[in-house]
Design an enzyme around this catalytic site. Sequence first.
Site, short mmCIF file in Angstrom:
data_model
loop_
_atom_site.label_atom_id
_atom_site.label_comp_id
_atom_site.label_asym_id
_atom_site.label_seq_id
_atom_site.Cartn_x
_atom_site.Cartn_y
_atom_site.Cartn_z
N GLY B 144 -84.92 23.04 -26.61
CA GLY B 144 -85.32 21.80 -26.37
C GLY B 144 -84.73 21.05 -26.95
CB SER B 212 -92.34 16.92 -31.70
OG SER B 212 -93.38 17.67 -30.63
CG PHE B 213 -94.58 12.13 -26.93
CD1 PHE B 213 -94.98 13.25 -25.48
CD2 PHE B 213 -93.75 11.00 -25.89
CE1 PHE B 213 -94.91 13.08 -23.62
CE2 PHE B 213 -93.72 11.04 -24.44
CZ PHE B 213 -94.27 11.45 -23.62
CB SER B 227 -101.71 21.90 -29.82
OG SER B 227 -102.88 21.27 -30.29
N GLY B 276 -88.48 32.07 -27.46
CA GLY B 276 -86.95 32.51 -26.74
C GLY B 276 -86.86 34.01 -26.75
CE1 TYR B 487 -100.08 18.11 -37.17
CE2 TYR B 487 -99.39 16.53 -39.30
CZ TYR B 487 -98.89 17.73 -38.31
OH TYR B 487 -97.37 16.68 -38.18
#
Lengths: 569, 569
Positions: B144, B212-213, B227, B276, B487
Amino acid sequence: MTRTPTAAEVKRHTWWGWGSEDVSFHVDDKPAFAPFVRKQIGLDLATSTPQPVPQLETFDVPDSRLPAALRQQLVGIVGEDAVVDDDELRVVHSFGRSATDLFRVRTGDFERLVDAVVYPASEEEVAAVLRLVLEKDLVLIPYGGGSCISGSVTPDPAEQRPILCLNMGRMRQVLEIDETAGLARVQAGAYGPDLEEQLSAEGWTVGHFPDSFAYSTVGGWAATRSSGMQSDKYGDIADIVRGLRMVHPQGTLVVRPLPSRSTGPSVQEMVIGSEGRLGVITEVTLQVHRIAPVRQVIAYMYPDWEHGLRGMHAIARSTEVSPTFTRLSDGPETAFSLSMVKEPRSAKGRVTAKVQDGLFAYLRRRGWKVDSEMCISYVCFEGTSESVERQKSIVKQIVKRNGGISLGSGPGAIYDQKKFDTPYLRDFLLNHRVFGDVSDTAAPWSRLNEVHDAVYGAYRRAMEAQGLQGFMFCHMSHSYHAGACLYFTFAVPYTDDASALEQYGAVKRAVQDAFQEHGATLSHHHAVGTEHQPWIEQDAGPVGTGMVRGLFATADPGRNLNPGKIVSP
Amino acid sequence: MTRTPTAAEVKRHTWWGWGSEDVSFHVDDKPAFAPFVRKQIGLDLATSTPQPVPQLETFDVPDSRLPAALRQQLVGIVGEDAVVDDDELRVVHSFGRSATDLFRVRTGDFERLVDAVVYPASEEEVAAVLRLVLEKDLVLIPYGGGSCISGSVTPDPAEQRPILCLNMGRMRQVLEIDETAGLARVQAGAYGPDLEEQLSAEGWTVGHFPDSFAYSTVGGWAATRSSGMQSDKYGDIADIVRGLRMVHPQGTLVVRPLPSRSTGPSVQEMVIGSEGRLGVITEVTLQVHRIAPVRQVIAYMYPDWEHGLRGMHAIARSTEVSPTFTRLSDGPETAFSLSMVKEPRSAKGRVTAKVQDGLFAYLRRRGWKVDSEMCISYVCFEGTSESVERQKSIVKQIVKRNGGISLGSGPGAIYDQKKFDTPYLRDFLLNHRVFGDVSDTAAPWSRLNEVHDAVYGAYRRAMEAQGLQGFMFCHMSHSYHAGACLYFTFAVPYTDDASALEQYGAVKRAVQDAFQEHGATLSHHHAVGTEHQPWIEQDAGPVGTGMVRGLFATADPGRNLNPGKIVSP
């Protein structure tokens, strides 16, 4: 902690019908009901003679095929009292409560029964039984409340191996409530009322209330991917379960209770809905919520289905309200509900009835078709009194903008009290040779009207083709962001025992076919079992079906675990 | 519809680091940053010489092993321009962007690269490539945005067969928006900005914004069980995806878009997170929402982590508010954030800085440890202005009851603008021989404090054992009914290239071990790949891991699909 019950103490259905023998549907106190069924399905209750309660002694019950040595080994695991193989209990545990199941038990069409019912008291006992099953090549069918209507607990008639039913009803404890996390560890055999009683004593609720609540269990909810009448707010069971334990052929699967994770395909989501084909669910960790300080169910009326559905959609789209449930009956279901209203016995009741008559007269003058197209809706609000009032006010405006009116909380309170008694009506109708059945589905908002129309058309054509007079009604029972559940109820009066199942089957097939042809799912909350299996490949597609089949084959290559359910082989 | 881009037009990372070469982290405009890193990790930016940008020509890049005949067959499927095997692109596509990945590419430690990058333009092309892969026994790795930090796109060094990377970036269209259902069909290769630009032009949003948008795709989000920073309100990707299409060895899997269903184990939930190993996701149907009329991010301060976490818990438990996100930085992260503040350049900025100085002085007088324990929190509200104001008022009271104060919307606006630039800091630190890495987890509310303490302890011990001076910080990034995501970000200054990965690995292992030992999950939203694989069996248990392994083996017995990821073999 409640005491572990003995096998004999585990709640069960009467062998010939739903629930308790002490509860039944009564027509005498509902003056509009008999005229309604006479008009709609041609059944004249004044002249129809109900069939007598069936007597098990009059039927030929197949013998148990469980070898004595195996029986002894089971007794060694769970104890003498917890291995039961008498005729009545074997009949009870070999059927769910579908229309087909009810007809078959009432006519003694037993074909192949389970050979014994085993009641484990612990996960260790479940594991020991499963090991024996695999070692001796037996068949094991896990059993919760036996309320399923898709054949999930019924043995394969062709099965030659001994078949054990594993009744989980002795394992009914709420083991632990983590008050900070809002999580409760519960044994799989806890019935709905067991669960909510133990939780409410501590101020908590799961908020999961399927129609079968009184006769279904936590493990059964998970194994059949259940939904409940408050799922709008509390989620479907797949959202509520946060962890579980399952005795699996390769050992005990432990899905740890976690709020979320990103660690590959979801093992939990493979177990949810697996209907006993991967193992036996022994414990489930559920999200629990503090019981809301205020709860109100408000009734609304719309002139017709299209207006009502637009109202429901607008409520679902509003970011300002979060109702506990939003339910909309269509015109036929509203008419049916009104036929079920009891004759008022108190002065207050007579006043209420008069007010209703006045309201209906007013609506008729406004052009509403009160007896055929008008739709009743219930919306439930929970929270602080301030937030309930605010949400009620917003919903009232939405309903008004969509042509509806608010009736306040009176009818809603009645709805809330009666919600679990509907299944008894099916036994009453069967006494008069009428099947009452349900098919539920879900579809995107953009296709709900199309599905609604198509299902009515399919039902009508299937009935006409057989020269039968019937009646169908529908409600929208849950809503989601992307769509909603439609729940169809329909009657199929049959002409004689010999062709009854065939006549019913043609109608059921027509309804389910219509779901598939119009982008709706096979089953929103009634699982697959065997009765929905003819459509599973259409629903999940050949590749998806193959993936599910592979999942089962890997876990259970010998097909010892509830074989033949969901997908075949 | 946007035009289908050529392969050359597909956005990509620079080969040696995150994102675009034109963007980088600057220290000059942040006066507190250099003193902060000098104090915390002993790095003196005044004297440290940054390593130069690596030059690919100086490294030995392994040749492509793709036979010419196979290359021609691929060209026959996707076209000449869409099969690329030059050195730079093979390097770019053989690594994600983990600390290990960045170190390896910068030091030319390529080991085994993909042999070609193939850019399909349609599902038919994907299917044809997959058929060729199976027929010729090749390896296929779907790709991706390449932003993963757990090794999900990196080839197995021992793989002898030719390896193809399938870059999905040409398939980036929003194909259809069903406005009534609130569903959008999107091609899997759409990057975050592609998706939101196409949707916002029509007034819609998905609301999924991982860090990571800018460099991650819709298909990648689904394949790694992603998420995002607004998942409190909009859900994790598993909640947002309502249907999908995947090219699978047995054909094309179609999960129809439905709001809910109860038809056996969830096929969709087997695909979500499968990285994958079951096939190539080509299309995803996502829930979309109308862009809210009002959006505000409010900042709050708490005296310490315990008070802050209690505040977060109380907000999550309130039935009266539904924030878009709720984030809490711990003391070290708050100190780090303050070190990143830019020097004020405008009169307004200087006034703001003065106000902040005054506030901090006041808090110090009240006994707050402003430089070490104080915690900043951001909560985002969306809706009508009335509901945003009401929710802000309720949250302000909750924060106050838990010892915190509201700072208003000023700092929140800054947070909202800067959120996607953090990854560039890691490259800056690596220039100075410091790993910056993250490990994320989720745990029930009842164990969050324990996990927080345990991870700090594990990190500290692992650093001390190696004689390294480091710094760790943490925020709570999402909350759920049952718990929240923690996180952790940590620095590992390394001493020399030869021992760098070993030094980093010892620290990473200590952190992940602490998750497992304290009831937290292996990965909340960073998937498994290879880097998290050592903990997958602890996380999912041996039975669960076996179920996942069986799922992959059934779909892909020849191990042609991204072999070795999530579980091994």
